[in-house]
Write an enzyme that holds these catalytic residues in place. Structure first.
Site, PDB file in Angstrom:
ATOM      1  N   ALA A   1     -29.331  -0.434  47.200  1.00  0.00           N
ATOM      2  CA  ALA A   1     -28.523  -1.059  48.252  1.00  0.00           C
ATOM      3  C   ALA A   1     -27.793  -0.010  49.065  1.00  0.00           C
ATOM      4  CB  ALA A   1     -27.511  -2.021  47.632  1.00  0.00           C
ATOM      5  N   ASN A   2     -27.291  -0.396  50.227  1.00  0.00           N
ATOM      6  CA  ASN A   2     -26.376   0.434  51.001  1.00  0.00           C
ATOM      7  C   ASN A   2     -24.947   0.033  50.633  1.00  0.00           C
ATOM      8  OD1 ASN A   2     -28.641   1.333  52.325  1.00  0.00           O
ATOM      9  ND2 ASN A   2     -27.941   0.723  54.357  1.00  0.00           N
ATOM     10  N   ARG A   3     -24.007   0.905  50.886  1.00  0.00           N
ATOM     11  CA  ARG A   3     -22.602   0.551  50.721  1.00  0.00           C
ATOM     12  C   ARG A   3     -22.192  -0.356  51.872  1.00  0.00           C
ATOM     13  NH1 ARG A   3     -20.299   4.002  47.092  1.00  0.00           N
ATOM     14  NH2 ARG A   3     -21.284   6.054  46.975  1.00  0.00           N
ATOM     15  N   SER A   4     -21.718  -1.522  51.574  1.00  0.00           N
ATOM     16  CA  SER A   4     -21.207  -2.418  52.605  1.00  0.00           C
ATOM     17  C   SER A   4     -20.365  -3.498  51.963  1.00  0.00           C
ATOM     18  CB  SER A   4     -22.366  -3.066  53.371  1.00  0.00           C
ATOM     19  OG  SER A   4     -21.879  -4.078  54.233  1.00  0.00           O
TER      20      SER A   4
ATOM     21  N   VAL B   1     -28.604  -3.174  56.167  1.00  0.00           N
ATOM     22  CA  VAL B   1     -29.885  -3.520  55.526  1.00  0.00           C
ATOM     23  C   VAL B   1     -30.480  -2.260  54.898  1.00  0.00           C
ATOM     24  CG1 VAL B   1     -32.184  -4.466  55.954  1.00  0.00           C
ATOM     25  CG2 VAL B   1     -30.238  -5.267  57.317  1.00  0.00           C
TER      26      VAL B   1
END
Ligand code: C5P
Length: 216
Positions: free
Chosen positions: A29-32, A96
């Site tokens: 995942a990305n950091r968000s 995303v």
């Protein structure tokens, strides 16, 4: 009551990360945090828009006055967004994952002594913003984001054309400003007309100003 300049307008917003599974317990995942995207959805709803928020997995509540759809992966996010077309505008605030593991194991991958780590074969995810920016049902206003650690404006300008966006909200995530997961943000609005530098403000204020710009 306040004026509702976006009454009768359907607006799609994406927010949060996507989770790309490796096996039932692991993901990429990305950091968000979803804070900025959710705040934008709420701000658009306050101006009267019919907001459809497509959110990846986040730890914050669904915004008030907004229809929220929950997804896990980029492919699921893309499907939900495309099902929501046509729309008057779309704002792509989601972080995303650019890649996913080509395969996702049905069972947890076991750590086997002496075998070493598994090799992950990555493949590209669809670019949801670009797909909508070039879609035959393209909304008349398409807004993208660019989180960069270098060459912020140059990267944002390249994204405008490549992804078919009308403007790009660019933020520098390199310095110790605490943008990631924090409550404050400093953005530049990059469009064909040029670059508009906004001062540092709360993510809610960025959302309110952005909603006003979209209404305009
Ligand atoms: O290319 P990059 O990921 O930096 O572009 C960021 C913008 O593109 C954001 O608006 C993000 O929501 C959108 N995006 C997308 N689908 C992807 C990758 C990015 O919609 N697979």
């Amino acid at each position: 009551s306040r004026p509702k300049p976006l009454a009768g307008r359907k607006i799609i917003v994406t927010s949060g990360p996507t989770h790309e599974p490796i096996d039932p317990v692991r993901y990429i995942a990305n950091r968000s945090s979803g804070k900025q995207g959710h705040a934008i959805a709420a701000a658009l709803a306050r101006l009267g828009a019919d907001v459809r928020l497509v959110s990846g997995p986040v730890g914050i509540a669904d915004p008030a006055g907004v229809t929220t759809l929950h997804v896990e992966t980029a492919n699921e996010m893309k499907d939900e967004v495309e099902k929501l077309l046509p729309a008057d505008a779309a704002v792509f605030a989601a972080a995303v994952a650019d890649w996913r593991s080509e395969t996702s194991a049905d069972e947890k991958i076991k750590k086997v002594a002496g075998e070493g780590p598994p090799a992950l074969q990555m493949i590209e995810n669809p670019d949801i913003l670009s797909g909508v920016g070039h879609h035959r049902k393209r909304p008349s206003l398409v807004v993208g984001f660019a989180a960069e650690t270098r060459d912020l404006v140059r990267n944002a300008e390249a994204k405008l054309a490549k992804k078919g966006a009308d403007f790009i909200v660019a933020n520098d995530v390199s310095h110790e400003g605490g943008v990631m997961g924090g409550d404050r943000n400093r953005v530049r609005i990059v469009s064909k007309a040029g670059v508009d530098e906004w001062p540092e403000m709360s993510k809610d204020e960025v959302a309110t100003r952005l909603a006003a710009l979209i209404a305009e």
